[in-house]
Design a protein around this motif. Structure first.
Motif, mmCIF file in Angstrom:
data_model
loop_
_atom_site.group_PDB
_atom_site.id
_atom_site.type_symbol
_atom_site.label_atom_id
_atom_site.label_comp_id
_atom_site.label_asym_id
_atom_site.label_seq_id
_atom_site.Cartn_x
_atom_site.Cartn_y
_atom_site.Cartn_z
ATOM 1 N N MET A 31 -8.784 1.899 3.080
ATOM 2 C CA MET A 31 -8.189 0.729 3.727
ATOM 3 C C MET A 31 -8.955 -0.538 3.380
ATOM 4 S SD MET A 31 -7.206 2.290 7.489
ATOM 5 C CE MET A 31 -6.460 0.766 8.084
ATOM 6 N N GLU A 32 -10.275 -0.418 3.281
ATOM 7 C CA GLU A 32 -11.080 -1.600 2.950
ATOM 8 C C GLU A 32 -10.830 -2.058 1.520
ATOM 9 O OE1 GLU A 32 -15.761 -3.089 2.897
ATOM 10 O OE2 GLU A 32 -15.255 -1.008 3.379
ATOM 11 N N CYS A 33 -10.815 -1.129 0.581
ATOM 12 C CA CYS A 33 -10.690 -1.542 -0.815
ATOM 13 C C CYS A 33 -9.256 -1.893 -1.181
ATOM 14 C CB CYS A 33 -11.246 -0.482 -1.763
ATOM 15 S SG CYS A 33 -10.205 0.963 -2.022
ATOM 16 N N LYS A 34 -8.277 -1.459 -0.382
ATOM 17 C CA LYS A 34 -6.877 -1.770 -0.668
ATOM 18 C C LYS A 34 -6.284 -2.814 0.270
ATOM 19 C CE LYS A 34 -6.314 1.210 -4.049
ATOM 20 N NZ LYS A 34 -6.012 0.769 -5.433
ATOM 21 N N GLY A 35 -7.094 -3.354 1.170
ATOM 22 C CA GLY A 35 -6.611 -4.430 2.042
ATOM 23 C C GLY A 35 -5.518 -4.005 2.995
ATOM 24 N N ILE A 36 -5.658 -2.833 3.628
ATOM 25 C CA ILE A 36 -4.624 -2.285 4.507
ATOM 26 C C ILE A 36 -4.934 -2.650 5.959
ATOM 27 C CG2 ILE A 36 -3.487 -0.180 5.296
ATOM 28 C CD1 ILE A 36 -4.473 1.136 2.667
ATOM 29 N N PRO A 37 -4.023 -3.333 6.667
ATOM 30 C CA PRO A 37 -4.272 -3.655 8.082
ATOM 31 C C PRO A 37 -4.271 -2.420 8.972
ATOM 32 C CG PRO A 37 -2.590 -5.105 7.135
ATOM 33 C CD PRO A 37 -2.801 -3.986 6.159
ATOM 34 N N SER A 78 2.422 9.515 5.760
ATOM 35 C CA SER A 78 1.564 8.359 6.016
ATOM 36 C C SER A 78 2.371 7.085 5.841
ATOM 37 C CB SER A 78 0.347 8.350 5.075
ATOM 38 O OG SER A 78 0.747 8.315 3.713
ATOM 39 N N SER A 79 1.969 6.049 6.573
ATOM 40 C CA SER A 79 2.637 4.758 6.482
ATOM 41 C C SER A 79 1.620 3.659 6.718
ATOM 42 C CB SER A 79 3.774 4.664 7.511
ATOM 43 O OG SER A 79 4.560 3.509 7.295
ATOM 44 N N ILE A 80 1.820 2.522 6.046
ATOM 45 C CA ILE A 80 0.932 1.373 6.213
ATOM 46 C C ILE A 80 1.777 0.134 6.476
ATOM 47 C CG2 ILE A 80 -0.916 2.320 4.789
ATOM 48 C CD1 ILE A 80 0.094 0.656 2.461
ATOM 49 N N ASN A 81 1.168 -0.873 7.081
ATOM 50 C CA ASN A 81 1.894 -2.103 7.389
ATOM 51 C C ASN A 81 1.383 -3.283 6.561
ATOM 52 O OD1 ASN A 81 -0.562 -2.152 8.748
ATOM 53 N ND2 ASN A 81 0.231 -3.303 10.510
ATOM 54 N N GLY A 82 1.082 -3.025 5.315
ATOM 55 C CA GLY A 82 0.603 -4.053 4.394
ATOM 56 C C GLY A 82 -0.386 -3.412 3.446
ATOM 57 N N GLY A 83 -0.798 -4.133 2.455
ATOM 58 C CA GLY A 83 -1.746 -3.582 1.499
ATOM 59 C C GLY A 83 -1.596 -4.216 0.141
ATOM 60 N N GLU A 84 -2.476 -3.806 -0.732
ATOM 61 C CA GLU A 84 -2.526 -4.395 -2.070
ATOM 62 C C GLU A 84 -1.194 -4.272 -2.790
ATOM 63 O OE1 GLU A 84 -3.943 -2.637 -6.124
ATOM 64 O OE2 GLU A 84 -5.676 -3.031 -4.867
#
Length: 604
Positions: free
Chosen positions: A46-52, A408-414
């Motif tokens: 999450m840190e290296c890919k900018g995931i909220p 899995s799901s994310i709400n933003g990212g690289e």
């Protein structure tokens, strides 16, 4: 309230009556040590890919059902609301699996089957671009993306396309005015790019049509059928439809974020309510609580191991759905892959079923190739699908053989490759489930390499102060096409900057001189809709004739030019009078061609 981990008590007799899923939750899938290990990996990713924020569900049903559900990071950055297993994420194209299952169930009850031509089912037939397609395109063709028709996603992105319009027959009355028939745009005016069944070309609008077929078979709306046939029997009570969202339930959802131009900003969910037009392709929103039920049902339904699921999740339908039926060769359709030796492992999805990608994973590579040849993890079959929606990116992966599934799901990212985030995470978990040392434990640097935001880089590389090759007024005009509608191009007060308006969307364009000798290419930056990647390329082409049209990622410019030059009467039912009016408003043809396909997910 049931305590976490408590056994769900649902007796067989009640299950057969209500259709609920028999579950026996014995423990988490992962050991406490593995869970800590995974949490550290997720934090690094999450840190290296900018995931909220990130949500995760793992189901393992090989022996006794075990389920892990986790939330990481923030659902709302400003409000400091964390992601939990109950936070709703919109899962976009994971919806396609629900639509294919629904159709399989409805077809099974009818006199039709997967290979029945669509127009043998619909009471009001739909016209395709040619008689062969109109006569022969089947339900299977729609779900396999093998109609040969490009995506035309800009129709629904812009709010131009409405779901009900897909079945309307275009009037052939020559007295009907151009502006009246403009709102009757049809699939028949879309320009095919492949022969029918030649190859897979991803197409959301064809899934919207598949939803119409389901409505014809089921006698209710697609939303009602999905709810009654799947969501309610599986007790997926938190699963909703994106276009049913409102401000009153906003705290149930993760907020959507744009990560571009080296910053993160929140998106307004209401901007994307136009997704209703292709709801059967992308509209579902859910969470790891509900999707763990969905994955459990698919695994048990496939193996016919749960009597309570035989009506809700028929095993024979699932076997049809998961069976690979067409090779995937279109790069724009390929699920993100890692291929040895470019990557330390190999993950390939090169076939497609009915709403599912089918592929294989070669796992953590041993040090010697000879060892790999007999390795137990070689060519582990997987089925998967990804989902992309502005601010939401999801993936679901299953091993039908090993009886495990991962969501899995994310709400933003690289940007522009957020799917790789899920591929990295899922292979890491697969290694754990297979009792292998995760390959990323020794290659985390490789996973984060290339994490520079390419879209932001492209935007930064544009000189907004240069002038265009031609005078601005030479680009001005109204560009029309029966399939796509109307685009208007106007000059602005700044030299070289044009305003392009299409449906609900407006773009400012800047000359992109990085293309060298290709003089009339502009970079379009969205100014009225906060698309996740807010730019793409617009190319103006100046033919000898002054007649014109436009297309969005359709066929070659030369072919489109000939079409526009020679087909005025078919484009404008009133004949040349309408053509002459347009002739006086502009002098050129506009090809709106998105080069960066992951941006808007448009492909030919």
């Amino acid at each position: 309230m049931r305590r976490r981990g408590e056994v769900s008590k649902c007796v067989l007799s009640a299950a057969l009556l209500c259709g609920c899923v028999l579950t026996t939750l014995s423990s988490d899938v992962l050991s406490s040590n593995q869970t800590d290990h995974l949490s550290r990996f997720v934090a690094s990713l999450m840190e290296c890919k900018g995931i909220p924020g990130l949500q995760l569900a793992i189901v393992d049903d090989q022996h006794a059902l075990r389920v892990t559900k986790r939330g990481y990071g923030m659902a709302d950055i400003a409000g400091q609301r964390p992601v939990t297993s109950a936070t709703s994420f919109c899962v976009a194209s994971l919806t396609k699996a629900f639509t294919s299952l629904l159709l399989g169930k409805l077809l099974k009850r009818s006199r039709f089957n997967w290979d029945t031509p669509v127009n043998d089912i619909l009471s009001d037939p739909v016209l395709f671009p040619d008689p062969e397609r109109t006569r022969t395109i089947s339900v299977r063709d729609l779900l396999l993306h093998r109609t040969g028709i490009p995506r035309y996603d800009m129709l629904w992105y812009s709010g131009v396309f409405q779901r009900d319009e897909i079945l309307r027959l275009v009037s052939r009355d020559s007295q009907r005015s151009c502006h009246q028939s403009e709102f009757r745009r049809q699939i028949q005016f879309m320009k095919e790019s492949k022969r029918i069944r030649e190859s897979a070309i991803y197409n959301n609008i064809m899934y919207a049509l598949a939803g119409k077929v389901a409505e014809q078979l089921g006698g209710k709306s697609w939303e009602e059928l999905i709810t009654e046939e799947i969501l309610e029997p599986l007790e997926m009570n938190a699963t909703t439809f994106y276009h049913h969202r409102s401000n009153s339930d906003k705290d149930l959802y993760a907020k959507q974020y744009l990560h571009a131009e080296y910053s993160t900003k929140e998106l307004d969910y209401s901007i994307y309510l136009s997704s209703e037009s292709i709801a059967p392709a992308i509209a579902l929103c859910s969470n790891s609580e509900d999707l763990s039920k969905w994955m459990t049902a698919l695994l048990r339904g496939f193996h016919n191991s749960d009597p309570s699921l035989r009506d809700t999740i028929p095993s024979d339908v699932l076997h049809d759905i998961f069976h690979p039926q067409i090779q995937v060769t279109d790069p724009a359709m390929m699920t993100p892959e890692f291929v040895y030796p470019d990557a330390p492992i190999s993950l390939v999805y090169d076939q497609y079923g009915l709403g599912w990608f089918v592929g294989r994973y070669n796992g953590s590579w041993p040090s010697a190739l000879e060892d790999f040849l007999t390795d137990s993890l070689a060519d582990l079959p997987l089925v998967s699908h990804y989902g992309s929606f502005p601010g939401f990116y999801s993936m679901l992966t299953m091993s039908l053989d090993k009886k495990f599934a991962i969501f899995s799901s994310i709400n933003g990212g690289e940007q522009p490759t957020p799917y790789n985030i899920h591929s990295l995470l899922h292979t890491y978990i697969v290694d754990m489930l297979m009792d292998r040392a995760p390959w990323l434990d020794t290659h985390m640097g490789w996973a984060c390499t290339g994490s520079v935001d390419r879209a932001a880089y492209e935007m930064e590389s544009v000189d907004r102060n240069v002038t265009s090759w031609r005078s601005d007024d030479s680009y001005e005009g109204v560009y029309t096409n029966r399939a796509m509608g109307t685009v208007t191009v106007d000059a602005t007060t700044r030299s070289g900057v044009l305003l392009v308006q299409y449906g609900l969307m407006s773009f400012l364009t800047y000359p992109w001189h990085r293309w060298g000798s290709q003089k009339d290419i502009f970079l379009a930056e969205v100014v009225t809709r906060e698309w996740l990647i807010s730019h793409f390329n617009i190319t103006f082409t100046f033919p000898e004739s002054s007649s014109k049209c436009f297309s969005i990622n359709e066929k070659k410019c030369d072919e489109q030019y000939e079409l526009c030059k020679n087909k005025w009467r078919s484009y404008h039912p009133n004949g040349l009078d309408e053509a002459v009016k347009l002739h006086h408003t502009c002098k050129n043809k506009l090809l709106l061609q998105q080069e960066n396909k992951p941006t808007f997910n448009i492909a030919n």
